[in-house]
Design an enzyme around this catalytic site. Structure first.
Site, short mmCIF file in Angstrom:
data_model
loop_
_atom_site.label_atom_id
_atom_site.label_comp_id
_atom_site.label_asym_id
_atom_site.label_seq_id
_atom_site.Cartn_x
_atom_site.Cartn_y
_atom_site.Cartn_z
N SER A 88 0.07 -17.52 8.94
CA SER A 88 -1.34 -17.63 8.58
C SER A 88 -1.57 -17.92 7.10
O SER A 88 -2.53 -18.59 6.73
CB SER A 88 -2.11 -16.37 8.99
OG SER A 88 -1.52 -15.21 8.42
N HIS A 124 -3.86 -14.43 3.10
CA HIS A 124 -4.85 -15.46 3.45
C HIS A 124 -5.51 -16.03 2.18
O HIS A 124 -5.63 -17.24 2.03
CB HIS A 124 -5.92 -14.86 4.36
CG HIS A 124 -5.41 -14.49 5.71
ND1 HIS A 124 -6.15 -13.78 6.63
CD2 HIS A 124 -4.20 -14.72 6.31
CE1 HIS A 124 -5.44 -13.60 7.72
NE2 HIS A 124 -4.26 -14.15 7.55
#
Length: 491
Positions: A264, A316
């Protein structure tokens, strides 16, 4: 209702009595009447983008004009799997409004609008399909690298193969434990501090269960289909690797005692690259507006979702910001007159910058609490060993001596163990370590209760086997908690 990667709906309509140019003019006016942004326009058709609404979440509508007919295709630009009939409604609305405009526009109107049109020399609507969306024709094509869409399928394949190998080796399919993740290369500050820098890269291909893997691979497929054909193999691969490493560095800096893994961070990096492109003139305005909304919705939702815990938002954010910087760095080599030497120089320069920044950051990493935790666990083990020495006494040991041993040595050291546990709880630890501390505390309290019960029974001259049945129940509790501690520790 259409289903698939970027769901779409296609429909043809015939207009045998209309000249091709008239069909094109009426089609453009139809799109404008519907409130769509008309973008790329050529002699063979145009591309328009629907506005955000409950009925249309920024669909891309391609209208191709042929002699006596037109072909209308509406395709979702967001990451949804289902379009809930939106694309079909777009096409039907276009065709219905086209018939209205066909009547409303006079010959003079059409002639005037024809004179105002200008077309590019190269008609990309008449070229063979180059879009990655066109190349992903079925489920299996997702995994097959092709020209212009090579890196994304390859990355998906690598992530899937790694996960299959993990499961085949005995790693839990749904929720792997921390030790299994570390064995396969997950990110962990103490390990990075111990010179296992390679984890910053390998963790980008390790996933915490099948759900985590599938969600990340879908997000990678979506952004890959949008971005890879636009920036090319070299830039895409460079950005993916570098943003993945940058995300890992931010993660270990922010989380001193968290095991992290997953693609991610790199995926957010690719969204960051695309966001950077969407703030420049590299993409035409109409297309830019609809994709900007879609990307911001994805990024905003996932960052807010990460606030609930259990999600590595640090990775992230690190991936997203590094991706934006890399995207802006790519801008000069993505201009109309592309220079291959500039492309490779940019990729090489960014690689050097990220490696130097990574090594510098790692050298400045705070020590964290891991070593303190390890030291305190060693102290706990030594106190436990001294507390258990009473069980090494021979059967001939006098009762008075055993009582003193239980109270002055055994119970004393169990209380010292509790003090060490309190010190460990004050450290910044993983949830698993905190749970283990809670089990150890229960264990010590049960041991103290047991020692007090035994010493009191000895003072009263009772037979431990006959007169103290509750001791057996207490010992059973101790055995159970010991098994829980051993299982959690992987022993």
């Amino acid at each position: 209702m259409a289903f698939g990667i970027s769901p779409k709906h296609v429909q043809e309509a015939t207009y045998e009595n209309l000249p091709t140019e008239d069909i094109l003019i009426i089609g453009i006016e139809t799109a404008r009447k519907l409130g769509w942004d008309v973008g790329y326009t050529s002699a063979s058709g145009f591309i328009a983008y629907g506005r955000m609404s409950m009925a249309s979440w920024g669909q891309e509508v391609t209208v191709k004009v042929e002699p006596g007919k037109l072909v209308v295709k509406s395709r979702s630009t967001g990451s949804e799997l289902f379009d809930l009939g939106k694309n079909k409604r777009n096409v039907q609305a276009f065709l219905a409004t086209f018939d209205e405009q066909r009547v409303a526009l006079t010959a003079e109107d059409i002639a005037q609008k024809k004179s105002a049109l200008s077309f590019p020399e190269e008609d990309r609507l008449n070229q063979p399909p180059q879009s990655a969306h066109e190349k992903v024709k079925d489920f299996f094509s997702i995994f097959i690298p092709t020209r212009g869409f090579f890196v994304t399928p390859l990355l998906i394949d690598i992530n899937l193969v790694v996960f299959v190998l993990m499961v085949a080796s005995g790693v839990n399919f749904f929720l792997p434990d921390g030790q299994s993740l570390l064995n396969w290369g997950a990110n962990f500050r103490p390990a990075i501090a111990d010179r296992e820098v390679w984890r910053l890269f390998t963790c980008c291909f390790i996933h915490i269960g099948i759900i985590h893997l599938l969600m990340n691979m879908y997000a990678l497929l979506y952004i890959g289909m949008l971005l890879e054909p636009r920036i090319g193999l070299t830039r895409f691969l460079t950005a993916y690797v570098l943003t993945g490493i940058a995300a890992s560095v931010v993660s270990v800096w922010w989380h001193p005692f968290t095991i992290s893994a997953g693609a991610s961070g790199a995926i957010f990096g690719m969204y960051g690259v695309f966001l950077a492109m969407l703030t420049t003139n590299l993409i035409e305005r109409a297309e830019r507006n609809v994709f900007l909304t879609s990307i911001l919705v994805f990024v905003g939702y996932n960052l807010l979702n990460g606030l609930k815990g259990g999600v590595d938002n640090a990775a992230h954010i690190g991936g997203l910001l590094s991706g934006m910087l890399i995207g802006y760095a790519f801008h000069p080599s993505l201009t109309e007159i592309e220079s291959k030497s500039l492309k490779f120089m940019t990729a090489g320069g960014l690689t050097v910058v990220v490696i130097v920044a990574t090594l510098f950051t790692i050298s400045k990493l705070p020590p964290g609490d891991f070593q303190s935790y390890e030291d305190k666990m060693k102290t706990f083990a030594s106190y436990e060993e001294m507390a258990l020495e009473v069980y090494t006494r021979s059967a001939e040991t006098p009762k008075e001596e055993l009582i003193i041993e239980l109270r002055n040595r055994g119970i004393y050291y169990w209380k010292e163990c509790l003090r060490v546990i309190d010190e460990m709880n004050a450290l910044e630890l993983t949830d698993a370590a905190q749970q283990q501390n809670w089990r150890l505390k229960q264990y010590c309290e049960l041991r103290i209760e047991s020692y007090e019960m035994i010493s009191k029974a000895l003072e009263q001259g009772k037979d431990l086997q006959v007169d103290l049945p509750e001791l057996n129940a207490l010992n059973k509790k101790i055995e159970n908690i010991v098994n829980e501690i051993s299982k959690a520790a992987g022993k």
